[in-house]
Design an enzyme around this catalytic site. Structure first.
Site, PDB file in Angstrom:
ATOM      1  CB  CYS A 171       9.263 -13.878  -9.807  1.00  0.00           C
ATOM      2  SG  CYS A 171      10.567 -14.731 -10.684  1.00  0.00           S
TER       3      CYS A 171
ATOM      4  CD  GLU B 225       9.862 -18.697  -9.887  1.00  0.00           C
ATOM      5  OE1 GLU B 225       9.580 -17.823  -9.027  1.00  0.00           O
ATOM      6  OE2 GLU B 225       9.955 -18.462 -11.091  1.00  0.00           O
TER       7      GLU B 225
ATOM      8  CD  GLU C 240       5.218 -10.742  -6.916  1.00  0.00           C
ATOM      9  OE1 GLU C 240       4.223 -11.481  -6.766  1.00  0.00           O
ATOM     10  OE2 GLU C 240       6.296 -11.151  -7.385  1.00  0.00           O
TER      11      GLU C 240
ATOM     12  CE  LYS D   2      -3.596 -21.543 -17.815  1.00  0.00           C
ATOM     13  NZ  LYS D   2      -3.465 -20.282 -18.597  1.00  0.00           N
TER      14      LYS D   2
HETATM   15  P1  NAP Z   1      -1.407 -16.055 -11.918  1.00  0.00           P
HETATM   16  O1  NAP Z   1      -2.863 -15.849 -11.829  1.00  0.00           O
HETATM   17  O2  NAP Z   1      -0.705 -16.726 -10.807  1.00  0.00           O
HETATM   18  O3  NAP Z   1      -1.158 -16.825 -13.305  1.00  0.00           O
HETATM   19  C1  NAP Z   1      -0.118 -17.718 -13.601  1.00  0.00           C
HETATM   20  C2  NAP Z   1      -0.671 -18.900 -14.391  1.00  0.00           C
HETATM   21  O4  NAP Z   1      -1.573 -19.668 -13.589  1.00  0.00           O
HETATM   22  C3  NAP Z   1      -1.460 -18.496 -15.622  1.00  0.00           C
HETATM   23  O5  NAP Z   1      -1.223 -19.435 -16.652  1.00  0.00           O
HETATM   24  C4  NAP Z   1      -2.888 -18.571 -15.096  1.00  0.00           C
HETATM   25  O6  NAP Z   1      -3.880 -18.651 -16.073  1.00  0.00           O
HETATM   26  C5  NAP Z   1      -2.812 -19.816 -14.252  1.00  0.00           C
HETATM   27  N1  NAP Z   1      -3.925 -19.951 -13.302  1.00  0.00           N
HETATM   28  C6  NAP Z   1      -4.727 -18.974 -12.790  1.00  0.00           C
HETATM   29  N2  NAP Z   1      -5.656 -19.506 -11.972  1.00  0.00           N
HETATM   30  C7  NAP Z   1      -5.465 -20.844 -11.966  1.00  0.00           C
HETATM   31  C8  NAP Z   1      -6.108 -21.937 -11.324  1.00  0.00           C
HETATM   32  N3  NAP Z   1      -7.142 -21.763 -10.508  1.00  0.00           N
HETATM   33  N4  NAP Z   1      -5.652 -23.183 -11.568  1.00  0.00           N
HETATM   34  C9  NAP Z   1      -4.604 -23.388 -12.363  1.00  0.00           C
HETATM   35  N5  NAP Z   1      -3.956 -22.399 -13.013  1.00  0.00           N
HETATM   36  C10 NAP Z   1      -4.363 -21.132 -12.805  1.00  0.00           C
HETATM   37  O7  NAP Z   1      -0.692 -14.690 -12.188  1.00  0.00           O
HETATM   38  P2  NAP Z   1      -1.348 -13.427 -12.926  1.00  0.00           P
HETATM   39  O8  NAP Z   1      -2.772 -13.215 -12.537  1.00  0.00           O
HETATM   40  O9  NAP Z   1      -1.083 -13.554 -14.360  1.00  0.00           O
HETATM   41  O10 NAP Z   1      -0.512 -12.288 -12.260  1.00  0.00           O
HETATM   42  C11 NAP Z   1      -0.899 -11.858 -10.967  1.00  0.00           C
HETATM   43  C12 NAP Z   1       0.281 -11.647 -10.089  1.00  0.00           C
HETATM   44  O11 NAP Z   1       1.069 -12.824 -10.002  1.00  0.00           O
HETATM   45  C13 NAP Z   1       1.259 -10.601 -10.586  1.00  0.00           C
HETATM   46  O12 NAP Z   1       0.839  -9.317 -10.296  1.00  0.00           O
HETATM   47  C14 NAP Z   1       2.486 -11.016  -9.859  1.00  0.00           C
HETATM   48  O13 NAP Z   1       2.454 -10.514  -8.556  1.00  0.00           O
HETATM   49  C15 NAP Z   1       2.410 -12.515  -9.820  1.00  0.00           C
HETATM   50  N6  NAP Z   1       3.206 -13.169 -10.874  1.00  0.00           N
HETATM   51  C16 NAP Z   1       4.355 -13.790 -10.512  1.00  0.00           C
HETATM   52  C17 NAP Z   1       5.129 -14.393 -11.486  1.00  0.00           C
HETATM   53  C18 NAP Z   1       6.400 -15.082 -11.151  1.00  0.00           C
HETATM   54  O14 NAP Z   1       7.245 -15.236 -12.013  1.00  0.00           O
HETATM   55  N7  NAP Z   1       6.582 -15.554  -9.942  1.00  0.00           N
HETATM   56  C19 NAP Z   1       4.739 -14.372 -12.810  1.00  0.00           C
HETATM   57  C20 NAP Z   1       3.540 -13.751 -13.157  1.00  0.00           C
HETATM   58  C21 NAP Z   1       2.786 -13.172 -12.165  1.00  0.00           C
HETATM   59  P3  NAP Z   1      -4.473 -17.313 -16.724  1.00  0.00           P
HETATM   60  O15 NAP Z   1      -3.698 -17.177 -17.969  1.00  0.00           O
HETATM   61  O16 NAP Z   1      -5.911 -17.526 -16.976  1.00  0.00           O
HETATM   62  O17 NAP Z   1      -4.260 -16.204 -15.774  1.00  0.00           O
END
Ligand code: NAP
Ligand code: MG
Length: 488
Positions: free
Chosen positions: A291, A257, A388, A182
């Site tokens: 990240c 990660e 973050e 996904k």
């Molecule tokens: P996120 O919510 O952790 O999203 C990452 C992935 O997980 C997306 O594909 C997301 O889908 C999916 N996801 C969300 N809820 C889920 C659930 N309950 N079960 C399974 N999968 C799920 O990150 P974000 O909201 O896009 O970003 C929020 C924060 O995360 C950022 O501000 C940053 O701090 C952190 N982040 C970290 C990294 C990294 O490389 N470590 C990368 C991106 C973000 P959706 O597309 O629907 O959101």
């Protein structure tokens, strides 16, 4: 060449080598963050679509299916074929990524090369994955086999859509697993185009399946599916915890990660200009949506003021603008949510007493651009030093001694990366041994390599991607013992 209007060819779910609509018929818009406007509607996968994708991936993993019967070298050749097609379509892929994610075209080109490197590194492992012969007690020939885990679920974020895909597809395909991925809701387009290349390369149907959609629906369906043997996730700590808890129901293997609040320590003996450049790249790369971003810049008191001055000058030079312009270094944040969240953090920084040296506001009037922002006089208790931000915000913090800064660097639940800039070998060794982080960089930063394991200590994750460890994540070990003849 850069083209801000690449043709959008694929917007449907990819299952069994075919593009299909969502079972529900639903779609969702993907947005161009430079303009804040819809690019196109994409099929919105849900549980029903994940079920179909897992069914296809399971059938492709059947012991009699072509993928399982194939030599390891043949698997590698298919990955090389995919790489060749990515090279052919390099600029198209980069344009699509820039449009959907907002990163400058030149950076997106670099991401395609990085994705190719990750796939190539993994492909080269395919026929080098070996077990052991074991000198076991008893009249037995005992050996181990390294076998693919099976159907793997992969959930990726929006900051490096192609690169994160390649980091996950590479080891899964090299080891002989099958995939249900996904992509992030903000950036589904390159993953879908890459699916068309998977088909063109000749991968058997069902080996790769991609279901765009939302986390709580499609992502959740992957985490709880009984036929998914492993889930690999990159994203926030918050969602990482949810996925781990949900995967527990079926005892899936989990690799995570997650985020970071990485310290970069600049010692008194450093060249201020060099150090400021390292810190600048470390924090503003990819609009701070990284990240491993060096979001806590610790500077020793003797050079603190000179460093702040230099860091501010550098941030002001950063060219913010249209991702498709040749000289752009800095595009928009990925979406309105992130944009508002970052501006909120900047307000908190000001309110809690940090000194805003430059930036701090939106750039222009359209899209989600934020000016590169530098705060000085930041202290460890401030929100901007603890959480973050995932945006272009540098927090410069003062320290006195190496001993003290090691304690402060480690006083966080994160542990993804760290860096030190110093001329002293002793400083470098003491710090790199003591800091709690999965990657440590000395006199450099962001030096991620496909050959080296990458991942986090503490709440920054579980497991290591890339390198040898990254291949291991997708393998089970089987011990086989065969009774030997006792008469010789
Ligand atoms: P996120 O919510 O952790 O999203 C990452 C992935 O997980 C997306 O594909 C997301 O889908 C999916 N996801 C969300 N809820 C889920 C659930 N309950 N079960 C399974 N999968 C799920 O990150 P974000 O909201 O896009 O970003 C929020 C924060 O995360 C950022 O501000 C940053 O701090 C952190 N982040 C970290 C990294 C990294 O490389 N470590 C990368 C991106 C973000 P959706 O597309 O629907 O959101
Ligand atoms: Mg988008």
């Amino acid at each position: 060449m850069a083209n801000s209007n690449p043709e959008i060819k694929y917007t449907q779910i990819f299952i069994n080598n075919e593009f299909v609509n969502a079972v529900s018929g639903k779609t969702f818009p993907t947005i161009n963050p430079s303009a804040g406007k819809k690019i196109v509607d994409v099929a919105e996968g849900d549980k029903a679509d994940v079920d179909l994708a897992v069914k296809a991936a399971k059938a492709a993993f059947d012991r009699k299916a072509p993928w399982r019967q194939m030599d390891a070298t043949a698997r590698a050749k298919l990955i090389y074929k995919l790489i060749g097609l990515m090279e052919r379509d390099l600029h198209y892929l980069a344009n699509l990524e820039s449009l959907d994610n907002g990163k400058p075209f030149n950076n997106a080109v670099y991401d395609v090369y990085g994705s190719i490197a990750a796939l190539r590194y993994s492909a080269e492992w395919a026929d080098k994955i070996t077990g052991d012969t074991v000198p076991s007690d008893g009249p037995h020939l005992t050996y181990t086999r390294k076998e693919p885990v099976g159907v793997v679920g992969q959930i990726i974020p929006w900051n490096y859509p192609m690169l994160m895909l390649a980091w996950k597809w590479g080891p899964a395909l090299a080891t002989g697993c099958t995939v249900v991925m996904k992509p992030a809701e903000q950036t589904p387009l390159t993953a879908l185009y890459l699916c068309s290349l998977v088909k063109e390369a000749g991968f058997p149907a069902g080996v790769v399946n991609v279901v765009p959609g939302y986390g709580p629906t499609a992502g959740h369906a992957i985490s709880v599916h009984p036929d998914v043997r492993k889930v690999a996730f990159t994203g926030s700590v918050e969602i990482g915890k949810i996925i781990m808890a949900e995967a527990a129901g079926t005892l899936k293997k989990v690799s995570l990660e997650l985020g970071g609040k990485s310290p970069l320590v600049i010692c008194d003996d450093a060249d201020v200009e060099e150090a400021a450049k390292i810190a600048y790249a470390g924090v503003f790369e990819n609009m701070g949506q990284c990240c491993i971003a060096a979001t806590r810049t610790f500077v020793q008191e003797g050079i603190y003021d000179a460093f702040v001055k230099k860091a501010t000058e550098l941030a002001k030079t950063r060219k913010v603008g249209c991702p498709f312009a040749q000289d752009t270094q800095h595009g928009p944040q990925v979406d309105e949510t992130q944009f508002k969240k970052i501006l909120g953090y900047i307000e908190k920084g000001k309110k809690e007493g940090a000194k805003l040296e430059t930036g701090g506001v939106q750039e222009g009037k359209e899209g989600y651009f934020i000016q590169p922002t530098v705060f000085s006089n930041v202290t460890d208790e401030m929100t901007i030093a603890k959480e973050e931000i995932f945006g272009p915000v540098q927090s410069i913090i003062k320290f006195k001694t190496l001993d003290e800064v090691i304690e402060r660097a480690n006083a966080t639940n994160f542990g993804l990366a760290a860096g030190i800039v110093t001329k002293s070998l002793n400083n470098a060794l003491v710090f790199s041994n003591a800091v709690e982080a999965g990657s440590v960089w000395v006199n450099t930063y962001l030096a991620v390599a496909v050959q080296a394991p990458f991942g986090g200590y503490k709440q920054s994750g579980i497991g290591r991607e890339m390198g040898k460890e990254g291949i291991e994540l997708y393998l089970e070990t089987k011990t086989v013992s065969i009774r030997l003849p006792t008469k010789v």
